[in-house]
Scaffold this active site. Structure first.
Site, PDB file in Angstrom:
ATOM      1  N   ASP A 248      57.471 -20.225 -32.659  1.00 14.94           N
ATOM      2  CA  ASP A 248      57.046 -21.023 -33.689  1.00 14.94           C
ATOM      3  C   ASP A 248      58.228 -21.788 -34.322  1.00 14.94           C
ATOM      4  O   ASP A 248      59.534 -21.464 -34.387  1.00 14.94           O
ATOM      5  CB  ASP A 248      56.457 -20.041 -34.861  1.00 14.94           C
TER       6      ASP A 248
ATOM      7  N   LEU B 264      62.874 -11.781 -12.926  1.00 19.46           N
ATOM      8  CA  LEU B 264      62.086 -11.576 -14.209  1.00 19.46           C
ATOM      9  C   LEU B 264      60.422 -12.381 -13.596  1.00 19.46           C
ATOM     10  O   LEU B 264      60.345 -13.373 -13.055  1.00 19.46           O
ATOM     11  CB  LEU B 264      62.683 -12.758 -14.984  1.00 19.46           C
TER      12      LEU B 264
ATOM     13  N   HIS C  51      58.230 -30.159 -30.256  1.00 28.19           N
ATOM     14  CA  HIS C  51      57.769 -29.554 -28.772  1.00 28.19           C
ATOM     15  C   HIS C  51      58.674 -29.796 -27.773  1.00 28.19           C
ATOM     16  O   HIS C  51      59.138 -28.859 -26.779  1.00 28.19           O
ATOM     17  CB  HIS C  51      56.467 -29.870 -28.727  1.00 28.19           C
TER      18      HIS C  51
END
Ligand code: IPE
Ligand code: IPE
Ligand code: MG
Length: 253
Positions: free
Chosen positions: A21, A132, A38
């Site tokens: 955020d 991962l 962004h």
């Protein structure tokens, strides 16, 4: 000693979930458009994925776009979707090289066609990777997921595939998007907001929550290590008493 060296590698979470955020505020603070935030946030994604892979973390879930985010101005939504397509295209070879498997949770059908194509390609290209697992939450909200699970369960019950008397939390879990993914032990939210915002409501039941004021585009490996160090000071009791937990640890060690 560096923050990384202070980590107890035996006590790392298997799964870290992050609400990324603060992109918009980060950009605004610099007198720029929200989309700039962004774009800059992508570098944080790259770094944190790398940081988690280096530590041998099993799963990293990133909340990238919520069901509610569709209600943002069209210009911003389109910008985010374009960024998504170009980032996946650019990063898929790095994911492969680093043995990272990509998965998506959320209502993928809502995404633009080109996004779906890129994501499907990237997922199938990395499906066999064993390092991962990077889970991107896209067009995701926990209430959507839970309602969806309930609908599927009701259908299975109606068609005789599922006996309602046999429903347990384990069975319920099989109907969620995260069916093959362990619950996160640590949830990080950046940029100062102390709320869950419809993220993994079922799966976060016993997660340790870590909130930091750092905006997502500023979040780097050192911030991740800080969160992990904080996590390692917590006593996870799962409803038991502190004495029970300590006794158990003595037995194990
Ligand atoms: C998080 O940053 C990214 C998305 C929700 C897509 P925000 O865009 O929410 O940034 P703030 O919270 O407005 O600063
Ligand atoms: C949560 O952030 C969703 C993502 C980070 C993708 P928001 O910025 O949308 O959440 P609220 O509106 O502050 O709760
Ligand atoms: Mg926000």
């Amino acid at each position: 000693m560096s923050l990384k060296e202070q980590l107890d590698l035996q006590r790392l979470p298997r799964h870290i979930a992050i609400i990324m955020d603060g992109n918009g505020r980060w950009a605004k603070e610099r007198g720029k458009d929200r989309l700039y935030g962004h774009h800059e946030g992508v570098e944080s994604v790259r770094t944190i994925v790398e940081g988690c892979a280096e530590l041998g973390i099993g799963y990293l879930t990133l909340y990238a776009f919520s069901t509610e985010n569709w209600d943002r101005p069209v210009y911003e939504v389109n910008g985010i979707m374009e960024l998504l397509v170009s980032t996946i295209r650019k990063e898929v070879s790095t994911l492969s090289k680093n043995n990272i498997r990509l998965q998506v949770i959320g209502d993928m059908e809502m995404l633009p066609a080109q996004c779906i194509t890129e994501l499907n390609e990237a997922m199938s290209l990395t499906a066999q990777n064993t390092g991962l697992t990077l889970v991107m939450a896209l067009s995701y909200s926990a209430r959507w997921e839970i309602v969806n699970a309930a609908k599927k369960m009701a259908e299975d019950a109606k068609s005789g595939k599922l006996d309602p008397d046999t429903i347990t939390p384990q069975i319920w879990q099989q109907y969620l998007c995260t069916r093959d993914i362990p619950d996160p032990e640590l949830m990080i939210r950046t940029s100062g907001e102390c709320r869950i915002s419809n993220f993994l409501l079922y799966q976060l039941a016993y997660a340790e929550l870590y909130f930091t004021n750092t905006r997502w585009p500023d979040f780097r490996k050192e911030h991740l290590y800080q969160a992990l160090l904080d996590y390692q000071t917590r006593e996870r009791r799962f409803g038991k008493t502190s004495e029970q937990i300590q006794q158990n640890e003595e037995i194990i060690s």
